[in-house]
Design a protein around this motif. Structure first.
Motif, short mmCIF file in Angstrom:
data_model
loop_
_atom_site.label_atom_id
_atom_site.label_comp_id
_atom_site.label_asym_id
_atom_site.label_seq_id
_atom_site.Cartn_x
_atom_site.Cartn_y
_atom_site.Cartn_z
N LYS A 1 34.41 60.63 -34.98
CA LYS A 1 34.38 61.09 -33.59
C LYS A 1 34.99 60.06 -32.65
O LYS A 1 35.71 60.40 -31.71
CB LYS A 1 32.95 61.41 -33.17
N ASP B 1 25.94 60.05 -41.16
CA ASP B 1 25.88 59.86 -39.70
C ASP B 1 26.86 58.80 -39.23
O ASP B 1 27.55 58.97 -38.22
CB ASP B 1 24.46 59.48 -39.28
N THR B 2 26.92 57.69 -39.96
CA THR B 2 27.84 56.62 -39.60
C THR B 2 29.28 57.09 -39.70
O THR B 2 30.11 56.82 -38.81
CB THR B 2 27.61 55.39 -40.48
N ALA C 1 31.77 52.44 -35.74
CA ALA C 1 32.61 53.39 -35.00
C ALA C 1 33.70 52.67 -34.25
O ALA C 1 34.87 53.10 -34.24
CB ALA C 1 31.74 54.22 -34.06
N GLU D 1 25.08 57.28 -28.14
CA GLU D 1 26.06 56.31 -28.62
C GLU D 1 26.30 56.50 -30.11
O GLU D 1 25.51 57.17 -30.79
CB GLU D 1 25.56 54.89 -28.33
N PRO D 2 27.36 55.91 -30.65
CA PRO D 2 27.63 56.03 -32.09
C PRO D 2 26.47 55.48 -32.92
O PRO D 2 25.66 54.67 -32.45
CB PRO D 2 28.89 55.19 -32.29
N ALA D 3 26.41 55.89 -34.18
CA ALA D 3 25.33 55.46 -35.08
C ALA D 3 25.37 53.97 -35.33
O ALA D 3 24.33 53.36 -35.60
CB ALA D 3 25.43 56.22 -36.41
N TYR E 1 32.16 58.26 -25.16
CA TYR E 1 31.55 58.81 -26.37
C TYR E 1 30.17 59.39 -26.04
O TYR E 1 29.83 60.50 -26.45
CB TYR E 1 31.43 57.71 -27.42
N LYS E 2 29.38 58.63 -25.30
CA LYS E 2 28.04 59.10 -24.94
C LYS E 2 28.09 60.32 -24.04
O LYS E 2 27.28 61.25 -24.17
CB LYS E 2 27.26 57.97 -24.25
N GLU F 1 30.43 60.16 -39.52
CA GLU F 1 30.73 61.12 -38.45
C GLU F 1 31.00 60.40 -37.14
O GLU F 1 31.91 60.78 -36.39
CB GLU F 1 29.56 62.09 -38.28
N SER F 2 30.24 59.36 -36.85
CA SER F 2 30.45 58.64 -35.59
C SER F 2 31.78 57.89 -35.60
O SER F 2 32.45 57.79 -34.56
CB SER F 2 29.28 57.70 -35.29
N TYR G 1 29.12 63.24 -26.55
CA TYR G 1 28.24 63.58 -27.67
C TYR G 1 26.76 63.40 -27.37
O TYR G 1 25.92 63.71 -28.22
CB TYR G 1 28.63 62.75 -28.90
#
Length: 410
Positions: free
Chosen positions: A49, A42-43, A330, A324-326, A317-318, A45-46, A321
């Motif tokens: 992204k 997850d981290t 990010a 917010e990022p993990a 980002y929010k 991927e964020s 997606y």
């Protein structure tokens, strides 16, 4: 997935490298090398992204730039993998359009990749990490470090995060001054990062008057750690410091700590470094409640509150997606990208040219108005370390990493 950003191309035949197309016909590639499988997925991927989004929004520079995704983990291991890191480094070198690497996430992986990239016949190839904290990559730490990562004698590795000699020491100071502990059990996951941060904690703990009652590794393959924590209890420890990454059976370690020694809100608090930071599984683990974390940077809330580039990027980002990022990694990934893009923009478009912008002369600076960290970000050309040193103390509260305080660093 590869994302390109259109840009004006310098029509200079001198920019071509032997065996390559002329720069006027090439898109320069930045490899993004992260563990996309396992608990860190997850981290990672964020990070990817956020980097992808920032690159889309960046005004064109002198060269078209794209990113390319490299996974340095395996499904079987569920984390970064030695052989995969080596293969990725070889693939970075083999990709003739690639001029730099963003990553890796794990210090041990970077220690395998850095010497291969450094010996690249068209390079050395620049590597900038957003999350490596082991000191030995840039400064004397273990025997032969950091020289053994640069066989050519030219440095080619940089980072935008605070190192473990600061992080481990700050955690010990926090334990002594704020938590008032006097007898601490120090554990590590027997990997490069975990050993380094645990060593820094133990060394500073002694200076702070904390007795280290045990200092040992945990076996990531163990089914449980009940016996380990029973020994910690017998040693009358009033704190546990677990240096390592959550991927290495950290969930079981935390659960067994609570089972044997009680909740982290009780008389024996748990302190962990940023190897546990940003993992959704850790955040959702009931046994993690009350645990303290250190992070060698600023958290998302701190960066967002400062305004500027970080605030805008997090909002975008929010919007794209839905969340917010993990973790703050990010944004540190974007900061690493900004350093690379600054080097690319000033270079002749070759691998060697990109590296030279960071490690010769005055090096590369991203001004505060543009930097995602909101400060002038400068890479020291003599070491590859960043001038910005931040350390945050956080605490797991209701499944969220809540900011406690910024810890002053020398």
């Amino acid at each position: 997935m590869t994302v390109a950003v259109a840009g004006l191309v310098l029509a200079a035949a001198a920019c071509a490298e032997p065996g390559d197309l002329a720069v006027t016909q090439r898109t320069l590639v930045i490899g993004v090398d992260l563990p996309f499988q396992g608990a860190a997925g997850d981290t990672s991927e964020s990070v990817y992204k956020a980097v992808e989004l920032y690159l889309e929004q960046t005004p064109p520079g002198p060269y078209p730039v794209a990113i390319k995704r490299y996974d340095d983990s395996t499904a079987a291991k569920g984390s970064w993998d030695d052989a995969t890191c080596v293969r990725n480094a070889q693939d970075h070198v083999a990709n003739v359009d690639e001029v730099a690497v963003l990553g890796t996430a794990n210090s041990g992986c970077s220690k395998l990749e850095a010497p291969i990239l450094n010996q690249d016949p068209r390079g050395p190839m620049l590597m900038v990490s957003h999350s490596n904290t082991n000191p030995g990559l840039t400064k004397p730490w273990e025997q032969g470090e950091p020289g053994k990562y640069f066989p050519t004698g030219l440095r080619s590795y940089a980072r935008v995060i605070t190192t473990d000699d600061y992080q481990g020491a700050a955690a010990a100071q926090f334990a002594a001054r704020d938590l008032k502990v006097r007898r601490c059990a120090v554990l590590n996951d027997n990997q490069t990062y975990g050993q380094g941060v645990a060593r820094a904690f133990a060394d500073e703990a002694a200076r702070q008057g904390i007795a280290v009652v045990t200092n040992q590794a945990w076996d990531a393959r163990a089914t449980n750690y009940v016996a380990l924590f029973q020994a910690v209890r017998a040693a009358d420890a009033d704190c546990v410091y677990a240096g390592g990454i959550y991927d290495n059976n950290g969930g079981q370690l935390v659960k067994d700590k609570v089972e044997v020694l009680g909740a982290n809100t009780g008389p024996v608090p748990l302190i962990v470094p940023d190897g546990f930071f940003g993992f959704r599984d850790f955040q959702l683990l009931p046994a993690a409640e009350g645990a303290y974390l250190t992070f060698g940077g600023q958290g998302l809330d701190q960066l967002k509150a400062a305004g500027g580039v970080a605030t805008r990027l997090l909002a975008d980002y929010k919007s794209r997606y839905g969340a917010e990022p993990a973790s703050a990694y990010a944004l540190y990934g974007v900061q690493a990208l900004q350093v690379i893009l600054a080097a690319v923009a000033r270079s002749d478009g070759t691998r060697r040219g990109v590296r030279d912008q960071v490690f010769s002369g005055t090096g590369v600076t991203v001004p505060a108005a543009e930097a995602v960290l909101g400060k002038d970000v400068h890479i020291d050309p003599a070491t590859g370390d960043v001038n910005v040193r931040d350390l945050s103390v956080l605490r797991m509260t209701d499944g969220t990493e809540r900011f406690v305080k910024a810890w002053p660093l020398p």
